[in-house]
Design a protein around this motif. Structure first.
Motif, PDB file in Angstrom:
ATOM      1  N   ILE A  29       0.862  -1.183   0.000  1.00 28.18           N
ATOM      2  CA  ILE A  29       0.000   0.000   0.000  1.00 28.18           C
ATOM      3  C   ILE A  29       0.898   1.232   0.000  1.00 28.18           C
ATOM      4  N   CYS A  30       0.696   2.125  -0.957  1.00 32.80           N
ATOM      5  CA  CYS A  30       1.520   3.333  -1.045  1.00 32.80           C
ATOM      6  C   CYS A  30       0.658   4.569  -1.247  1.00 32.80           C
ATOM      7  N   SER A  31       1.191   5.700  -0.803  1.00 31.25           N
ATOM      8  CA  SER A  31       0.568   6.992  -1.093  1.00 31.25           C
ATOM      9  C   SER A  31       1.650   7.920  -1.633  1.00 31.25           C
ATOM     10  N   LEU A  32       1.233   8.855  -2.488  1.00 27.50           N
ATOM     11  CA  LEU A  32       2.147   9.806  -3.101  1.00 27.50           C
ATOM     12  C   LEU A  32       1.423  11.141  -3.198  1.00 27.50           C
ATOM     13  N   ASN A  33       2.058  12.205  -2.714  1.00 27.36           N
ATOM     14  CA  ASN A  33       1.465  13.541  -2.765  1.00 27.36           C
ATOM     15  C   ASN A  33       2.466  14.526  -3.331  1.00 27.36           C
ATOM     16  N   CYS A  34       1.984  15.391  -4.213  1.00 27.80           N
ATOM     17  CA  CYS A  34       2.805  16.450  -4.788  1.00 27.80           C
ATOM     18  C   CYS A  34       2.135  17.780  -4.503  1.00 27.80           C
ATOM     19  N   HIS A  35       2.917  18.746  -4.043  1.00 28.02           N
ATOM     20  CA  HIS A  35       2.337  20.064  -3.782  1.00 28.02           C
ATOM     21  C   HIS A  35       3.403  21.138  -3.952  1.00 28.02           C
ATOM     22  N   GLY A  36       2.921  22.299  -4.411  1.00 23.41           N
ATOM     23  CA  GLY A  36       3.804  23.433  -4.664  1.00 23.41           C
ATOM     24  C   GLY A  36       4.204  24.140  -3.384  1.00 23.41           C
ATOM     25  N   GLN A  37       4.904  25.256  -3.564  1.00 22.65           N
ATOM     26  CA  GLN A  37       5.481  25.985  -2.434  1.00 22.65           C
ATOM     27  C   GLN A  37       4.452  26.740  -1.595  1.00 22.65           C
ATOM     28  N   ASP A  38       3.357  27.159  -2.205  1.00 27.35           N
ATOM     29  CA  ASP A  38       2.354  27.958  -1.507  1.00 27.35           C
ATOM     30  C   ASP A  38       1.372  27.037  -0.781  1.00 27.35           C
ATOM     31  N   PRO A  39       1.393  26.999   0.572  1.00 27.24           N
ATOM     32  CA  PRO A  39       0.502  26.086   1.302  1.00 27.24           C
ATOM     33  C   PRO A  39      -0.985  26.434   1.133  1.00 27.24           C
ATOM     34  N   ARG A  40      -1.281  27.699   0.740  1.00 24.60           N
ATOM     35  CA  ARG A  40      -2.684  28.080   0.526  1.00 24.60           C
ATOM     36  C   ARG A  40      -3.211  27.552  -0.800  1.00 24.60           C
ATOM     37  N   LYS A  41      -2.313  27.346  -1.778  1.00 22.96           N
ATOM     38  CA  LYS A  41      -2.683  26.828  -3.102  1.00 22.96           C
ATOM     39  C   LYS A  41      -1.674  25.750  -3.499  1.00 22.96           C
ATOM     40  N   PRO A  42      -1.719  24.578  -2.873  1.00 21.37           N
ATOM     41  CA  PRO A  42      -0.688  23.558  -3.135  1.00 21.37           C
ATOM     42  C   PRO A  42      -0.695  23.014  -4.561  1.00 21.37           C
ATOM     43  N   ASP A  43      -1.838  23.139  -5.273  1.00 18.36           N
ATOM     44  CA  ASP A  43      -1.898  22.643  -6.650  1.00 18.36           C
ATOM     45  C   ASP A  43      -1.449  23.686  -7.668  1.00 18.36           C
ATOM     46  N   HIS A  44      -1.168  24.898  -7.228  1.00 20.41           N
ATOM     47  CA  HIS A  44      -0.796  25.988  -8.132  1.00 20.41           C
ATOM     48  C   HIS A  44       0.730  26.076  -8.203  1.00 20.41           C
ATOM     49  N   ILE A  45       1.280  25.680  -9.350  1.00 12.50           N
ATOM     50  CA  ILE A  45       2.729  25.766  -9.542  1.00 12.50           C
ATOM     51  C   ILE A  45       3.021  26.452 -10.869  1.00 12.50           C
ATOM     52  N   ARG A  46       4.198  26.996 -10.978  1.00  9.24           N
ATOM     53  CA  ARG A  46       4.667  27.647 -12.203  1.00  9.24           C
ATOM     54  C   ARG A  46       6.017  27.015 -12.576  1.00  9.24           C
ATOM     55  N   PRO A  47       6.400  27.138 -13.853  1.00 13.54           N
ATOM     56  CA  PRO A  47       7.726  26.631 -14.245  1.00 13.54           C
ATOM     57  C   PRO A  47       8.810  27.246 -13.370  1.00 13.54           C
ATOM     58  N   GLY A  48       9.713  26.421 -12.912  1.00 14.94           N
ATOM     59  CA  GLY A  48      10.796  26.849 -12.038  1.00 14.94           C
ATOM     60  C   GLY A  48      10.494  26.687 -10.561  1.00 14.94           C
ATOM     61  N   HIS A  49       9.219  26.508 -10.217  1.00  7.64           N
ATOM     62  CA  HIS A  49       8.860  26.295  -8.812  1.00  7.64           C
ATOM     63  C   HIS A  49       9.363  24.933  -8.339  1.00  7.64           C
ATOM     64  N   ILE A  50       9.621  24.845  -7.052  1.00  9.05           N
ATOM     65  CA  ILE A  50       9.995  23.573  -6.440  1.00  9.05           C
ATOM     66  C   ILE A  50       8.712  22.861  -6.017  1.00  9.05           C
ATOM     67  N   VAL A  51       8.613  21.580  -6.375  1.00  6.68           N
ATOM     68  CA  VAL A  51       7.466  20.752  -5.997  1.00  6.68           C
ATOM     69  C   VAL A  51       7.935  19.777  -4.922  1.00  6.68           C
ATOM     70  N   ASN A  52       7.206  19.742  -3.816  1.00  6.97           N
ATOM     71  CA  ASN A  52       7.504  18.802  -2.730  1.00  6.97           C
ATOM     72  C   ASN A  52       6.745  17.510  -2.982  1.00  6.97           C
ATOM     73  N   ILE A  53       7.467  16.408  -2.987  1.00  2.74           N
ATOM     74  CA  ILE A  53       6.877  15.087  -3.231  1.00  2.74           C
ATOM     75  C   ILE A  53       7.057  14.262  -1.964  1.00  2.74           C
ATOM     76  N   THR A  54       5.948  13.884  -1.339  1.00  5.26           N
ATOM     77  CA  THR A  54       6.014  13.023  -0.145  1.00  5.26           C
ATOM     78  C   THR A  54       5.423  11.665  -0.501  1.00  5.26           C
ATOM     79  N   TYR A  55       5.982  10.630   0.096  1.00  4.82           N
ATOM     80  CA  TYR A  55       5.535   9.266  -0.205  1.00  4.82           C
ATOM     81  C   TYR A  55       5.624   8.411   1.052  1.00  4.82           C
ATOM     82  N   SER A  56       4.822   7.368   1.068  1.00  2.00           N
ATOM     83  CA  SER A  56       4.915   6.361   2.131  1.00  2.00           C
ATOM     84  C   SER A  56       4.371   5.044   1.598  1.00  2.00           C
TER      85      SER A  56
END
Length: 179
Positions: free
Chosen positions: A72-99
């Protein structure tokens, strides 16, 4: 020299050991009768002991069962802005968490396992080994490019001893890296 006649129903050692789908029964009337060569049982059929079950199955609660193997695995990707985690632009860092959780349970309880976890099918995140259950989690960062941002996680437990085709989990996250 005494001539001993063996009944065709009596189970000589070589008959059931060389037959992949056979076992020797324990015999009747408290072991005074010799065992017979019998066909092994399939999943969810009645049994009295594990040698009566086919392949890697075992007898539990009076039924032939396959080993329980779960990934069983989970994977989450979110951008730098915690208020809009799905809003990213080119050059932004995306945080990828997994378990991931790996479980292998058979006749006598939890069993040893080995699993490999990869990101984007190329970067090995790690290997887990040891007694079930095993847990693996972490995070990585990736720079977003223009267009669609994707990250995929694949976790594979080997060998897969149950009758399943594979003991693996695949997860993917997709974000849009707009202008």
């Amino acid at each position: 020299m005494m001539n001993v006649k063996v009944s065709p129903n009596v189970c000589p050692l070589e008959t059931y050991e060389n037959g992949k789908n056979k076992y020797c029964s324990v015999g009747g009337t408290a072991g005074t009768q010799k065992g017979k060569c019998e066909l092994k049982h399939g999943p969810d059929t009645r049994c009295g002991r594990s040698p009566e079950c086919q392949g890697n199955m075992f007898c539990r609660n009076g039924q032939c069962q396959v080993a329980v193997e779960v990934v069983i695995c989970s994977l989450n990707c979110h951008g730098q802005d915690p208020r809009k985690p799905d809003h990213i632009r080119p050059g932004h860092i995306v945080n990828i968490t997994y378990s991931c959780t790996f479980i292998r349970r058979a006749e006598m309880g939890h069993k040893k396992l080995k699993a490999e976890i990869k990101l984007d099918n190329t970067k090995r995140l790690g290997i887990v080994k040891g007694e079930s259950p095993q847990y693996f989690s972490g995070f990585v960062t990736k720079k977003a490019r223009k267009g669609e941002f994707t990250a995929s996680l694949k976790a594979v437990m080997t060998p897969c001893v149950s009758n399943k085709d594979s003991c693996a989990a695949n997860r993917k996250c997709i974000l849009n890296a707009g202008q």
